[in-house]
Design an enzyme around this catalytic site. Structure first.
Site, mmCIF file in Angstrom:
data_model
loop_
_atom_site.group_PDB
_atom_site.id
_atom_site.type_symbol
_atom_site.label_atom_id
_atom_site.label_comp_id
_atom_site.label_asym_id
_atom_site.label_seq_id
_atom_site.Cartn_x
_atom_site.Cartn_y
_atom_site.Cartn_z
ATOM 1 N N HIS A 171 30.150 67.648 21.473
ATOM 2 C CA HIS A 171 29.799 66.301 21.024
ATOM 3 C C HIS A 171 28.522 65.874 21.750
ATOM 4 C CE1 HIS A 171 34.309 65.623 19.995
ATOM 5 N NE2 HIS A 171 33.647 66.101 18.967
ATOM 6 N N GLU A 230 28.022 62.909 24.433
ATOM 7 C CA GLU A 230 28.843 62.903 25.647
ATOM 8 C C GLU A 230 28.125 63.638 26.776
ATOM 9 O OE1 GLU A 230 32.658 64.349 24.308
ATOM 10 O OE2 GLU A 230 32.800 62.774 22.783
ATOM 11 N N HIS A 274 34.003 67.130 28.063
ATOM 12 C CA HIS A 274 33.701 66.022 27.151
ATOM 13 C C HIS A 274 33.432 64.737 27.933
ATOM 14 C CE1 HIS A 274 35.015 67.563 23.054
ATOM 15 N NE2 HIS A 274 35.340 68.564 23.857
ATOM 16 N N GLU A 293 38.044 65.301 30.099
ATOM 17 C CA GLU A 293 37.451 64.052 29.619
ATOM 18 C C GLU A 293 36.887 63.271 30.804
ATOM 19 O OE1 GLU A 293 36.974 63.049 26.615
ATOM 20 O OE2 GLU A 293 38.422 64.062 25.311
#
Length: 565
Positions: A306, A309, A402, A476
């Site tokens: 992504h 990010e 991420h 994350e």
């Protein structure tokens, strides 16, 4: 007739074997879709760590949002939108659109004109339109991911012709997600070129009256991010960004320095895993001690599937820096394992400033289950490479880096489908628990989730687990910072890079041949889950009849649920 600088997509060389990397010969300039205009200036920023942690700002509720003048009453002072030739990507070239550049910014009327000059046509930049609605007030529109009409979250743009005294107000009018860390104290980043040159100060958190709220009653709903700020200097060149930018060119500079280092290049081979749709190289690093790899297990890591990010890239850089260092633990890791690392899975999205998608106009982290190397070459070749590796040796861990826009701290998503025995299901949770012990002021074990939802079957984490990688995780990293260990402050670049080293420490703990740490953590996880189920720790009870959804709340906490089609 296609100009000689460009070539049709996907423009990959024939592959002798699926996922088989090729030797790297050069680090060419980024290739852009031909619809994209690109300014010639090279944009680089110094790295800097603030002397004190930067605190969250007191969040404002939607009811406190200041009234913005209607955009129809304002003046368009910037409008840069690629003219998309059809609904899908066709071809790319170095430098983007051929021919002279347009002038998206309205020219200043006189030396006394205080209108800001905006620009975003550089690598990873994203800003589509600006309307001036007051002397020092601007309403901004972000550009959706190319070849889509959605995914507006990442922003990164330049402003010039600043004044030091006035209080400016910026409102981004088309944010996509109903919830955001901007509603919990997150502040935008500012970079001043004058401060960088004269004082060595880089990116810093700025903004007062930061507010995130729904804008209007239309459908689909859009959300507004508003903040006020004073610039540090008159006549400065400044940048705003959602998170510390880390571009494709930043990665190439890192790899160039790595290849030129006679020590580190001995145990790190840089190759091309494949080429992207635009023809940008997806790099693969193989890191291990020189000599035989017989009996070595494999660790696979990836980042930036992504593109918006960027915090994932800084954590990845810390991971690589530590692995390639002379530290005794790094040397031990290189002796024990072969590391296969793809630091930027979606270079095209990073180059053009997308939030989530590749040039296929889709989220590549939902495409691992599709056999379309022509549409999603990065994730397809990564999966094929892992398949090849698994045929020869064990992959002990997969970790995909991420960023997260709605939850503070750092946490992981793992894989527990409920069909395995209690021991396997407990062990799924051990690595994140160990990481929380090594990073108590950053990593939240209670924020981790392990349920495998049907909508997540196409992700890297679930796909690798289905292939046979028993410990497969998404890491994350919040766009904001930490609320743990007495902190209530933003992550610095140093914080983000430290996560890479902490991940390496945890890998050694997790694979420690002495069983004490593993046993202790298994017992701890068991007690935590027993309490969660309302049972007394140590009371026994079977895990086989407890579904993952019973162990967790009804929401997965994923950052994707709102904006995915």
């Amino acid at each position: 007739q296609i100009p000689h600088q460009g070539r049709p997509a996907p423009s990959t060389q024939p592959w002798r074997c699926p996922g088989k990397p090729q030797a790297l010969f050069s680090l060419p300039a980024p290739r852009w879709p031909v619809e994209c205009e690109v300014i010639q200036e090279t944009i680089e920023h110094i790295e800097w760590v603030p002397p004190e942690p930067e605190p969250f700002c007191p969040p404002m509720g939607p009811e406190q949002a200041l009234d913005t003048l209607g955009e129809e009453q304002g003046t368009v002072v910037y409008h840069s939108s690629p003219v998309l030739q059809g609904s899908c990507f066709t071809w790319a070239r170095v430098g983007g659109a051929p021919g002279p550049l347009s002038s998206p910014a309205a020219p200043l009327k006189s030396p006394q004109d205080t209108t800001l000059l905006f620009e975003s046509r550089f690598e990873s930049g994203n800003l589509q339109k600006v309307i001036k609605v007051g002397p020092y007030e601007y309403v901004l529109t972000l550009r959706p991911d190319l070849y889509t009409a959605k995914h507006t979250q990442w922003f990164y743009f330049r402003v010039q012709n600043t004044r030091r005294e006035p209080l400016y107000r910026f409102t981004i009018a088309n944010m996509a997600k109903p919830k955001s860390l901007y509603g919990q104290g997150l502040r935008p980043l500012l970079y001043s070129q004058q401060d960088a040159r004269s004082r060595g100060i880089g990116w810093r958190r700025v903004g007062t009256d930061v507010c995130y709220y729904r804008g209007g009653a239309g459908e689909p709903p859009v959300f507004r991010l508003s903040w006020t700020v004073r610039f540090p200097h008159d006549g400065d060149t400044c940048f705003f960004a959602a998170c510390y930018p880390y571009t494709y060119s930043d990665l190439q500079r890192y790899l160039r320095a790595l290849a030129a280092d006679p020590v580190r290049s001995r145990y790190c081979a840089v190759q091309a895993l494949c080429r992207s749709l635009a023809g940008n190289t997806v790099y693969l690093l193989t890191i291990t001690s020189p000599g035989s790899t017989a009996g070595k297990r494999v660790v696979v890591a990836s980042a930036r599937v992504h593109p918006g990010e960027s915090s994932g890239s800084w954590a990845m850089r810390g991971f690589l820096d530590f692995l390639l260092s002379a530290d005794a633990d790094a040397q031990l890791l290189r002796r024990l394992f072969v590391f296969k690392v793809v630091p930027m899975l979606n270079p095209d999205g990073v180059v053009v400033g997308n939030s989530r998608c590749s040039l296929a106009g889709r989220d590549p982290n939902r495409a691992y289950g599709m056999a379309f190397p022509g549409s999603f070459p990065g994730v397809w070749h990564l999966r094929a490479m892992v398949q090849r590796v698994l045929a020869e040796r064990e992959v002990v861990l997969y970790c995909d880096f991420h960023g997260h826009s709605r939850k503070n701290n750092v946490f992981m998503y793992g894989c527990d489908a409920g069909g395995d025995g209690a021991g396997t299901r407990l062990r799924q949770r051990v690595f994140p628990l160990m990481l929380s012990k090594n990073a108590p002021d950053k990593f939240s074990f209670t924020s981790c989730k392990f349920r495998v939802q049907k909508s997540k079957e196409g992700t890297g984490r679930v796909s690798m687990w289905r292939l046979g990688v028993s410990h497969s995780y998404t890491l994350e990293v919040a766009f904001s910072g930490s609320t743990l260990g007495g902190r209530s402050s933003h992550f610095s670049v140093e914080d983000l890079e430290s996560l890479g080293r902490l991940l390496c420490d945890t890998l050694l703990d997790f694979c420690d041949p002495a069983p004490a740490k593993l046993r202790q953590c298994l017992a701890e996880v068991d007690a935590l889950l027993q309490r969660q189920m309302g049972r007394e720790p140590g009371s026994g009870g079977s895990w086989s009849d407890v579904s993952p959804s019973e162990l967790e709340s009804s929401t997965s906490g994923s950052d994707s649920s709102v904006s995915d089609g």
